[in-house]
Scaffold this active site. Structure first.
Site, short mmCIF file in Angstrom:
data_model
loop_
_atom_site.label_atom_id
_atom_site.label_comp_id
_atom_site.label_asym_id
_atom_site.label_seq_id
_atom_site.Cartn_x
_atom_site.Cartn_y
_atom_site.Cartn_z
CD GLN A 191 -0.14 -9.20 -8.84
OE1 GLN A 191 -0.07 -8.03 -9.18
NE2 GLN A 191 0.14 -10.19 -9.68
NE ARG A 214 -1.37 0.08 -6.30
CZ ARG A 214 -0.52 -0.59 -7.07
NH1 ARG A 214 0.59 -0.02 -7.49
NH2 ARG A 214 -0.77 -1.82 -7.43
CG HIS A 270 -1.50 -6.30 -4.60
ND1 HIS A 270 -2.58 -5.63 -5.17
CD2 HIS A 270 -0.49 -6.18 -5.51
CE1 HIS A 270 -2.22 -5.13 -6.34
NE2 HIS A 270 -0.97 -5.46 -6.57
CB CYS A 291 3.12 -8.98 -8.17
SG CYS A 291 4.42 -8.29 -7.13
N1 NVA Z 1 5.37 -5.37 -2.58
C1 NVA Z 1 5.28 -4.49 -3.70
C2 NVA Z 1 4.19 -4.94 -4.62
C3 NVA Z 1 4.07 -4.13 -5.88
C4 NVA Z 1 2.98 -4.63 -6.79
C5 NVA Z 1 5.02 -3.07 -3.23
O1 NVA Z 1 4.19 -2.89 -2.34
O2 NVA Z 1 5.68 -2.15 -3.72
N1 CP Z 2 1.59 -5.74 -9.72
C1 CP Z 2 1.15 -4.48 -9.60
O1 CP Z 2 0.32 -4.16 -8.75
O2 CP Z 2 1.70 -3.61 -10.48
P1 CP Z 2 1.52 -2.03 -10.52
O3 CP Z 2 2.23 -1.50 -9.29
O4 CP Z 2 2.14 -1.59 -11.79
O5 CP Z 2 0.06 -1.71 -10.43
#
Ligand code: NVA
Ligand code: CP
Length: 330
Positions: free
Chosen positions: A139, A109, A136, A273
């Site tokens: 997800q 990540r 993602h 999400c």
């Molecule tokens: N768009 C958000 C998704 C988090 C799961 C981010 O990248 O912070």
């Molecule tokens: N939805 C998601 O990816 O959550 P986290 O950032 O908690 O992993």
């Protein structure tokens, strides 16, 4: 279930997977969820180990990879934003080769999609994208599983995405809908439409699957008859604090609220999400209230807490789908 072999495969983005492969992972996750609820063990990867690299924060993705690893009989190592040599003293290419010698799989990540692509290029073991700025994919597997559980099928369902559609969630849901023959509508200010090349690519995929890809800045036109109203945070991890003011101004008309749920219809579900700003019980939520006077952001607390909300089922399904991914690719 279809006879699909994904052994040794990376999951960097859903564009790299066929419709059948994505459907297979969703169905496998449904089966593994059922087995877990019944207490039937499925620890088929006993003795294996995986590395979990997180250059950004996480609750769901990290916990899902960890618990899924344990359920499959594996152990895992968490490498957080600080504490490893990656990126600072050691290149991605070198890190990939080191970790691939020690582990059976690597989750990443972080920031640019090119980083996870690079990691996979130099790694001889499967690499899974746990979120980049652009995509993602794990997800989306959970989201589609949740929609399938709700409606029994995915093909022909209308998913309406409101808010910032040009980041990881908007992009990935558009790809997922294109691959699975669904109707994707991004409902937002046009500054936040996904990137043009990706739209073209998805429209080509849609020609073969029966999907449609549409855009509108009218929240009532876009949400009419939708099966799913989906939104995400207005400012994503890694974006600068200065963008909040503009985002709040631009995206407030696209906040998911009761009248939009009613416009979609009684059968419609709300998805997100997570994490989500729907009240003042977070430090950022409180800060935005102090700075801009708002009490909720991308969704009202009323919709978030309503009987149409599936956000916690969706969060649980992160674990089952991530497990399916590791089950199939290791
Ligand atoms: N768009 C958000 C998704 C988090 C799961 C981010 O990248 O912070
Ligand atoms: N939805 C998601 O990816 O959550 P986290 O950032 O908690 O992993």
């Amino acid at each position: 279930m279809a006879d699909i072999n994904l052994k040794g495969r990376d999951l960097l983005k859903l564009l790299d997977y066929t419709t059948e492969e994505i459907e297979y992972l969703i169905d496998l996750a449904i089966k593994l969820k059922d087995e877990k609820k019944k207490g039937t063990p499925h620890d088929i990867h006993r003795g294996k180990t995986v590395a979990l690299i997180f250059e950004k924060d996480s609750t769901r993705t990290r916990c899902s990879f960890e618990v899924a690893s344990y359920d499959l009989g594996m152990n895992c190592t968490y490498l957080g934003p600080t504490g490893s040599q990656m990126g600072k003293k050691e290149s991605i290419a070198d890190t990939a080769r080191v970790l691939a010698g020690i582990y059976d799989g690597i989750e990443y990540r972080g920031f640019g999609q090119e980083i996870v692509e690079d990691l996979a290029k130099y790694s001889k073991v499967p690499v899974w994208n746990g979120l980049t700025n652009e995509f993602h994919p794990t997800q989306i597997l959970a989201d589609m599983m949740t929609i399938k559980e709700e409606f029994g099928e995915l093909k022909g369902k209308k998913l309406c995405y409101l808010g910032d559609a040009r980041y990881n969630m908007g992009n990935s849901l558009m790809v997922g809908c294109a691959k699975l023959g669904m109707h994707f509508v991004a409902v937002t200010n046009e500054k936040y439409f996904p990137n043009r090349e990706l739209i073209e690519e998805c429209r080509k995929i849609a020609e073969g699957t029966g999907a449609t890809i549409e855009f509108t800045n009218d929240p009532f036109e876009g949400t009419k008859g939708a099966d799913v109203l989906y939104t995400d945070v207005w400012v994503s991890m890694g974006e600068p604090d200065e963008v909040w003011k503009e985002r709040i101004e631009d995206l407030t008309p696209y906040r998911v609220r009761k009248e939009l749920m009613e416009n979609a219809g009684e059968h419609a579900i709300f998805m997100h999400c997570l994490p989500c700003f729907h009240d003042l019980n977070t430090t950022i939520g409180k800060d935005m209230h102090d700075r801009f006077g708002i009490t909720e952001m991308e969704v009202t607390d009323e919709v978030f807490e309503s009987s149409q909300s599936r956000v916690f089922e969706e969060a649980e399904n992160r674990m089952h789908t991530i497990k399916a991914l590791m089950y199939a690719t290791l």
